[in-house]
Design a protein around this motif. Structure first.
Motif, PDB file in Angstrom:
ATOM      1  N   MET A 242     -11.840  14.635  82.644  1.00  0.00           N
ATOM      2  CA  MET A 242     -12.705  15.407  83.535  1.00  0.00           C
ATOM      3  C   MET A 242     -14.179  15.102  83.233  1.00  0.00           C
ATOM      4  O   MET A 242     -14.662  15.376  82.136  1.00  0.00           O
ATOM      5  CB  MET A 242     -12.454  16.905  83.353  1.00  0.00           C
ATOM      6  N   PHE A 243     -14.875  14.510  84.197  1.00  0.00           N
ATOM      7  CA  PHE A 243     -16.310  14.255  84.078  1.00  0.00           C
ATOM      8  C   PHE A 243     -17.066  15.236  84.962  1.00  0.00           C
ATOM      9  O   PHE A 243     -16.692  15.440  86.117  1.00  0.00           O
ATOM     10  CB  PHE A 243     -16.652  12.840  84.570  1.00  0.00           C
ATOM     11  N   GLY A 244     -18.139  15.831  84.449  1.00  0.00           N
ATOM     12  CA  GLY A 244     -18.943  16.675  85.316  1.00  0.00           C
ATOM     13  C   GLY A 244     -19.621  17.811  84.605  1.00  0.00           C
ATOM     14  O   GLY A 244     -19.762  17.833  83.381  1.00  0.00           O
ATOM     15  N   GLN A 245     -20.025  18.785  85.418  1.00  0.00           N
ATOM     16  CA  GLN A 245     -20.692  19.971  84.920  1.00  0.00           C
ATOM     17  C   GLN A 245     -20.472  21.080  85.949  1.00  0.00           C
ATOM     18  O   GLN A 245     -19.866  20.857  86.987  1.00  0.00           O
ATOM     19  CB  GLN A 245     -22.198  19.709  84.746  1.00  0.00           C
ATOM     20  N   GLY A 246     -20.953  22.261  85.653  1.00  0.00           N
ATOM     21  CA  GLY A 246     -20.770  23.369  86.580  1.00  0.00           C
ATOM     22  C   GLY A 246     -20.356  24.630  85.851  1.00  0.00           C
ATOM     23  O   GLY A 246     -20.038  24.608  84.657  1.00  0.00           O
ATOM     24  N   VAL A 247     -20.328  25.738  86.582  1.00  0.00           N
ATOM     25  CA  VAL A 247     -20.082  27.031  85.962  1.00  0.00           C
ATOM     26  C   VAL A 247     -18.688  27.146  85.345  1.00  0.00           C
ATOM     27  O   VAL A 247     -18.474  27.929  84.413  1.00  0.00           O
ATOM     28  CB  VAL A 247     -20.297  28.173  86.979  1.00  0.00           C
ATOM     29  N   GLU A 248     -17.716  26.374  85.853  1.00  0.00           N
ATOM     30  CA  GLU A 248     -16.359  26.471  85.325  1.00  0.00           C
ATOM     31  C   GLU A 248     -16.087  25.499  84.183  1.00  0.00           C
ATOM     32  O   GLU A 248     -15.030  25.564  83.557  1.00  0.00           O
ATOM     33  CB  GLU A 248     -15.344  26.241  86.448  1.00  0.00           C
ATOM     34  N   PHE A 249     -17.026  24.605  83.921  1.00  0.00           N
ATOM     35  CA  PHE A 249     -16.828  23.579  82.892  1.00  0.00           C
ATOM     36  C   PHE A 249     -16.443  24.181  81.531  1.00  0.00           C
ATOM     37  O   PHE A 249     -15.410  23.795  80.958  1.00  0.00           O
ATOM     38  CB  PHE A 249     -18.089  22.718  82.773  1.00  0.00           C
ATOM     39  N   PRO A 250     -17.225  25.106  80.977  1.00  0.00           N
ATOM     40  CA  PRO A 250     -16.875  25.636  79.641  1.00  0.00           C
ATOM     41  C   PRO A 250     -15.548  26.393  79.630  1.00  0.00           C
ATOM     42  O   PRO A 250     -14.796  26.336  78.649  1.00  0.00           O
ATOM     43  CB  PRO A 250     -18.050  26.550  79.296  1.00  0.00           C
ATOM     44  N   LYS A 251     -15.243  27.105  80.715  1.00  0.00           N
ATOM     45  CA  LYS A 251     -13.990  27.863  80.787  1.00  0.00           C
ATOM     46  C   LYS A 251     -12.786  26.927  80.796  1.00  0.00           C
ATOM     47  O   LYS A 251     -11.794  27.152  80.099  1.00  0.00           O
ATOM     48  CB  LYS A 251     -13.974  28.737  82.042  1.00  0.00           C
ATOM     49  N   LEU A 252     -12.884  25.874  81.575  1.00  0.00           N
ATOM     50  CA  LEU A 252     -11.773  24.928  81.665  1.00  0.00           C
ATOM     51  C   LEU A 252     -11.580  24.184  80.346  1.00  0.00           C
ATOM     52  O   LEU A 252     -10.445  23.946  79.915  1.00  0.00           O
ATOM     53  CB  LEU A 252     -12.020  23.934  82.796  1.00  0.00           C
ATOM     54  N   LYS A 253     -12.673  23.842  79.711  1.00  0.00           N
ATOM     55  CA  LYS A 253     -12.588  23.145  78.428  1.00  0.00           C
ATOM     56  C   LYS A 253     -11.922  24.020  77.380  1.00  0.00           C
ATOM     57  O   LYS A 253     -11.065  23.557  76.610  1.00  0.00           O
ATOM     58  CB  LYS A 253     -13.986  22.732  77.981  1.00  0.00           C
ATOM     59  N   ALA A 254     -12.292  25.297  77.364  1.00  0.00           N
ATOM     60  CA  ALA A 254     -11.705  26.233  76.402  1.00  0.00           C
ATOM     61  C   ALA A 254     -10.228  26.476  76.698  1.00  0.00           C
ATOM     62  O   ALA A 254      -9.398  26.554  75.782  1.00  0.00           O
ATOM     63  CB  ALA A 254     -12.477  27.554  76.439  1.00  0.00           C
ATOM     64  N   ARG A 255      -9.895  26.580  77.977  1.00  0.00           N
ATOM     65  CA  ARG A 255      -8.525  26.887  78.382  1.00  0.00           C
ATOM     66  C   ARG A 255      -7.547  25.775  78.002  1.00  0.00           C
ATOM     67  O   ARG A 255      -6.369  26.014  77.745  1.00  0.00           O
ATOM     68  CB  ARG A 255      -8.484  27.130  79.893  1.00  0.00           C
ATOM     69  N   SER A 256      -8.039  24.554  77.964  1.00  0.00           N
ATOM     70  CA  SER A 256      -7.150  23.420  77.706  1.00  0.00           C
ATOM     71  C   SER A 256      -7.279  22.862  76.297  1.00  0.00           C
ATOM     72  O   SER A 256      -6.708  21.813  75.988  1.00  0.00           O
ATOM     73  CB  SER A 256      -7.451  22.305  78.711  1.00  0.00           C
ATOM     74  N   ALA A 257      -8.003  23.562  75.435  1.00  0.00           N
ATOM     75  CA  ALA A 257      -8.282  23.056  74.086  1.00  0.00           C
ATOM     76  C   ALA A 257      -7.019  22.754  73.290  1.00  0.00           C
ATOM     77  O   ALA A 257      -6.983  21.815  72.487  1.00  0.00           O
ATOM     78  CB  ALA A 257      -9.161  24.052  73.331  1.00  0.00           C
ATOM     79  N   SER A 258      -5.963  23.534  73.502  1.00  0.00           N
ATOM     80  CA  SER A 258      -4.735  23.352  72.722  1.00  0.00           C
ATOM     81  C   SER A 258      -4.019  22.037  73.033  1.00  0.00           C
ATOM     82  O   SER A 258      -3.119  21.630  72.291  1.00  0.00           O
ATOM     83  CB  SER A 258      -3.779  24.520  72.965  1.00  0.00           C
ATOM     84  N   PHE A 259      -4.418  21.360  74.109  1.00  0.00           N
ATOM     85  CA  PHE A 259      -3.772  20.100  74.476  1.00  0.00           C
ATOM     86  C   PHE A 259      -4.451  18.894  73.839  1.00  0.00           C
ATOM     87  O   PHE A 259      -4.034  17.755  74.065  1.00  0.00           O
ATOM     88  CB  PHE A 259      -3.741  19.945  76.001  1.00  0.00           C
ATOM     89  N   GLY A 260      -5.485  19.147  73.041  1.00  0.00           N
ATOM     90  CA  GLY A 260      -6.123  18.068  72.293  1.00  0.00           C
ATOM     91  C   GLY A 260      -6.640  16.954  73.170  1.00  0.00           C
ATOM     92  O   GLY A 260      -7.243  17.190  74.219  1.00  0.00           O
ATOM     93  N   SER A 261      -6.378  15.718  72.760  1.00  0.00           N
ATOM     94  CA  SER A 261      -6.926  14.550  73.464  1.00  0.00           C
ATOM     95  C   SER A 261      -6.226  14.265  74.792  1.00  0.00           C
ATOM     96  O   SER A 261      -6.671  13.393  75.543  1.00  0.00           O
ATOM     97  CB  SER A 261      -6.821  13.312  72.568  1.00  0.00           C
TER      98      SER A 261
END
Length: 388
Positions: A242-261
């Motif tokens: 996922m490339f980009g920015q926006g208001v949902e960027f940090p939420k999505l990154k946090a939500r998927s953290a458990s999937f690692g790379s």
């Protein structure tokens, strides 16, 4: 007839090259076409964000510091005004052009409208969207929506010409202004030179899907994250990038953290870099979330991936959905995780051939070249000088 070579055009935008984004690409194409025609162009914009690549064109660019949010965006009323207020005085007391060209938001449009009237110069509004519709769609306070609607309508009616990027935007403008705006549909497109089939191919040792664009309520990019999380364990050799920015960027990154790379997030990158990823991608991902006031929006990110040879998984509504279905550009589906997951599985199990990738790239080059959009926009800008 207007003498193009003696025509002075001032383009006003909070976003411009070397920043990455549809607005910056679109305006650069317009300016390039104006310059190629011989017009004298001055761009009034913001200081480029940290990390931006050097950009030194042959025309004049006036830059000014601007407030950016935590993601580096000029998004929000305070950020807008940090550009609009200085910009108003910059164009009011700067060299007098024959025509102004301004991009949304409406606050910028209003500042240019007032300055243009005071200087007795026509202005062109390059409407890639209808801000009041978007505000209504994302649940902004009704009082604010009413104010934005009135403001936007006044700008569209006052503009000598309004440039629309699609028939959907054109219709929205006609409804909003009761047909009083002079609208020219210049179309939409992508830089087919940057997003070409020929060039380096990104290799990670794994297969991958690529999303490259804004991540806000309107796009609903989270549907791709949710969908991928349901299939990730079945395909350990596949990544979501996922490339980009926006208001949902940090939420999505946090939500998927458990999937690692398996799910990776990156800041916006230059088109030539994104193209490398598209050339190696199983598919490029694009979406317009329904019911958010942008059902008419044209997702140009899908065209960028297609131009580099990557078929698209398109989720949601908008004219791009019909194009995908009518021309076999990939898979179009509803905006829900189950439908997207099914599309991802289909793409993984039935990868497109290199020949088909070449056909997709050629189709975009023939029908949605940003260079053609720039030329159409430049022609409309010059005609607006004649109409004034």
């Amino acid at each position: 007839m207007t003498d193009v070579k003696s025509t002075k055009v001032t383009v006003v935008s909070r976003l411009y090259a070397p920043e990455v984004g549809a607005a910056a690409f679109r305006l650069k194409a317009l300016v390039d076409s104006l310059k190629n025609a011989g017009a004298q162009v001055n761009v009034v914009t913001t200081k480029a964000p940290k990390g931006a690549k050097p950009f030194s064109p042959s025309y004049s660019i006036s830059r000014w510091p601007v407030l950016r949010d935590a993601g580096g965006n000029v998004r929000g009323y305070i950020q807008y005004l940090s550009f609009d207020i200085p910009m108003f005085f910059r164009i009011l007391f700067g060299s007098k052009p024959d025509v102004f060209v301004v991009e949304p938001p409406p606050t910028s449009g209003f500042a240019v409208k007032v300055a243009a009237k005071m200087r007795r110069v026509p202005f062109v509004y390059f409407s890639a969207d209808v801000s009041s519709s978007a505000a209504r769609g994302i649940g902004v306070n009704n009082v604010v929506v009413a104010a934005v609607t009135a403001l936007e309508r006044s700008i569209l009616v006052a503009a000598t010409t309004v440039l629309a990027v699609s028939s959907g935007v054109e219709k929205e403008i006609e409804v909003l202004t009761d047909g009083q705006a002079h609208v020219v549909n210049v179309g939409t497109g992508v830089d087919t030179k940057a997003f070409s089939l020929d060039g380096p191919v990104k290799e990670t040792g794994k297969r991958f899907f690529v999303y490259a664009g804004t991540m806000s309520e309107i796009q609903g990019a989270g549907v791709f994250v949710d969908a991928f999380m349901t299939i990730a364990r079945d395909y350990p050799d596949v990544q979501l990038v996922m490339f980009g920015q926006g208001v949902e960027f940090p939420k999505l990154k946090a939500r998927s953290a458990s999937f690692g790379s398996q799910i990776q997030f990156f800041a916006p990158a230059q088109g030539t870099e994104i193209a490398q990823w598209h050339r190696g991608a199983v598919a490029n991902l694009a979406s317009v979330r329904p019911g958010k006031g942008y059902d008419f929006a044209f997702a140009t990110k899908a065209l960028a991936g297609l131009s580099a040879g990557a078929p698209v998984i398109y989720s949601g509504v908008g004219p791009m959905r019909d194009l995908v279905n009518n021309h076999g550009l990939g898979i179009a589906c509803d905006w829900d995780a189950i439908s997207v997951a099914t599309a991802m599985r289909t793409m993984l199990e039935n990868p497109v051939t290199q020949m088909r990738r070449a056909e997709l790239s050629q189709w975009v080059n023939e029908h949605y070249s940003l260079q053609a959009v720039g030329a159409a926009g430049a022609s409309a800008v010059m005609r607006s000088v004649e109409r004034h």
